[in-house]
Design an enzyme around this catalytic site. Structure first.
Site, PDB file in Angstrom:
ATOM      1  N   TYR A 157      -6.376 -15.078 -12.116  1.00 49.67           N
ATOM      2  CA  TYR A 157      -5.271 -15.387 -11.639  1.00 49.67           C
ATOM      3  C   TYR A 157      -5.042 -14.641 -11.654  1.00 49.67           C
ATOM      4  O   TYR A 157      -4.554 -14.169  -9.537  1.00 49.67           O
ATOM      5  CB  TYR A 157      -4.960 -16.596 -11.835  1.00 49.67           C
ATOM      6  CG  TYR A 157      -3.974 -17.231 -11.100  1.00 49.67           C
ATOM      7  CD1 TYR A 157      -4.423 -17.843  -9.910  1.00 49.67           C
ATOM      8  CD2 TYR A 157      -1.906 -16.516 -11.444  1.00 49.67           C
ATOM      9  CE1 TYR A 157      -3.165 -17.965  -9.187  1.00 49.67           C
ATOM     10  CE2 TYR A 157      -1.496 -16.978 -10.441  1.00 49.67           C
ATOM     11  CZ  TYR A 157      -1.884 -18.095  -9.921  1.00 49.67           C
ATOM     12  OH  TYR A 157      -0.583 -19.227  -8.775  1.00 49.67           O
ATOM     13  N   LYS A 161      -4.406 -12.103  -7.683  1.00 46.47           N
ATOM     14  CA  LYS A 161      -3.478 -12.292  -6.844  1.00 46.47           C
ATOM     15  C   LYS A 161      -2.732 -11.051  -6.573  1.00 46.47           C
ATOM     16  O   LYS A 161      -2.736 -10.418  -5.428  1.00 46.47           O
ATOM     17  CB  LYS A 161      -2.061 -12.941  -7.280  1.00 46.47           C
ATOM     18  CG  LYS A 161      -2.453 -15.031  -7.517  1.00 46.47           C
ATOM     19  CD  LYS A 161      -2.451 -15.281  -6.617  1.00 46.47           C
ATOM     20  CE  LYS A 161      -2.594 -17.024  -6.243  1.00 46.47           C
ATOM     21  NZ  LYS A 161      -2.308 -17.363  -5.416  1.00 46.47           N
TER      22      LYS A 161
END
Ligand code: NAP
Length: 249
Positions: A157, A161
């Site tokens: 994740y 990002k």
């Protein structure tokens, strides 16, 4: 009604942060398209927009998996055929597949990158030409503070990002000559389905690290996105706006 006459697309507009963004833009007069991977997934968002006190809320739902190039091309075609332009593109769709790095599978890594990063790339690509032709527009990509700080248990994740920031800065440079701004809003801990699964102990310990002493609400993010779409933000591009109650300062 600063967004009257504007058309906005919010990916992942079915709930949480995406729904709040869709409602906030519609409340200011924008015609909003929301996406979900499920037929009927955006029903509550459409109902919330229809119930806006101004009575002028206009919204439509589209079904698409942003990780699928064919699905993205199809919904971009539908949107542009229906309304002919896109003023605000909000890439909000995102998923987590958390796990400690040594136990993280390549499948979980790929799934998160496919939705969060590749999905944003595909949606930007599907609309950039039309926005460039119109010589104006706003792209706001919903990142996360973990893209700046990293986070144990979120290697996939955090990588997605962080990648979003590099993608957004590159696009900001390429699209600036067409008066298109590209920015990232990086939320901290926001109360949504994504964070609801955390144990009360983890939530309690996270709260201790938030100087403003509360979790963020979807509206906190929606207001930042609306600002970046507004005329007040016309000279801001390539930036990452952290909205986290001071958690990562
Ligand atoms: P959420 O409540 O889990 O909602 C996720 C949204 O993304 C849903 O609308 C979902 O649509 C959509 N989505 C997921 N996979 C998709 C795909 N492949 N194609 C299209 N849409 C897809 O999440 P949230 O908390 O509102 O998060 C929204 C964004 O903020 C995400 O990018 C997330 O990474 C970011 N963020 C959240 C937090 C937080 O604390 N909540 C913090 C930092 C960043 P359907 O399920 O209806 O298909």
């Amino acid at each position: 009604m600063q967004f009257s006459g504007k058309v906005a697309l919010v990916t992942g507009g079915s709930r949480g942060i995406g729904r709040a963004i869709a409602v906030a833009l519609a409340a200011q007069g924008a015609e909003v398209f929301c996406t979900s991977t499920k037929e009927g997934g955006c029903a509550e968002t459409l109902a919330a927009i229809a119930a806006l006190p101004s009575g002028s809320g206009k919204a439509q739902a589209l079904v698409a998996d942003v990780a699928s190039a064919a699905a993205v091309e199809a919904f971009a075609k539908t949107l542009l055929e229906r309304v002919g332009k896109l003023d605000f593109l909000i890439n909000n769709a995102g998923i987590t597949r958390d796990g400690l790095f040594l136990r993280m599978s390549a499948e979980d890594f790929d799934a998160v990158l496919a939705t969060n990063l590749r999905g944003t790339f595909l949606v930007c690509k599907a609309f950039a030409r039309a926005m460039a032709k119109a010589r104006g527009g706003r792209i706001v990509n919903v990142g996360s503070v973990v893209g700046l700080t990293g986070n144990a248990g979120q290697a996939n994740y955090a990588a997605s990002k962080a990648g979003l920031i590099g993608l957004s800065k590159s696009l900001a440079q390429e699209l600036a000559s067409r008066s298109i701004t590209v920015n990232v809003v990086a939320p901290g801990f926001i109360d949504t389905d994504m964070t609801a699964a955390l144990t009360p102990e983890i939530r309690e310990s996270m709260l201790k690290h938030i100087p403003l002493s509360r979790f963020g609400m979807p509206d906190d993010i929606a207001r930042a996105v609306a600002f970046l779409c507004s005329d007040a933000a016309s000279y801001i591009t390539g930036q990452t706006l952290v909205v986290d109650g001071g958690m990562t300062m």
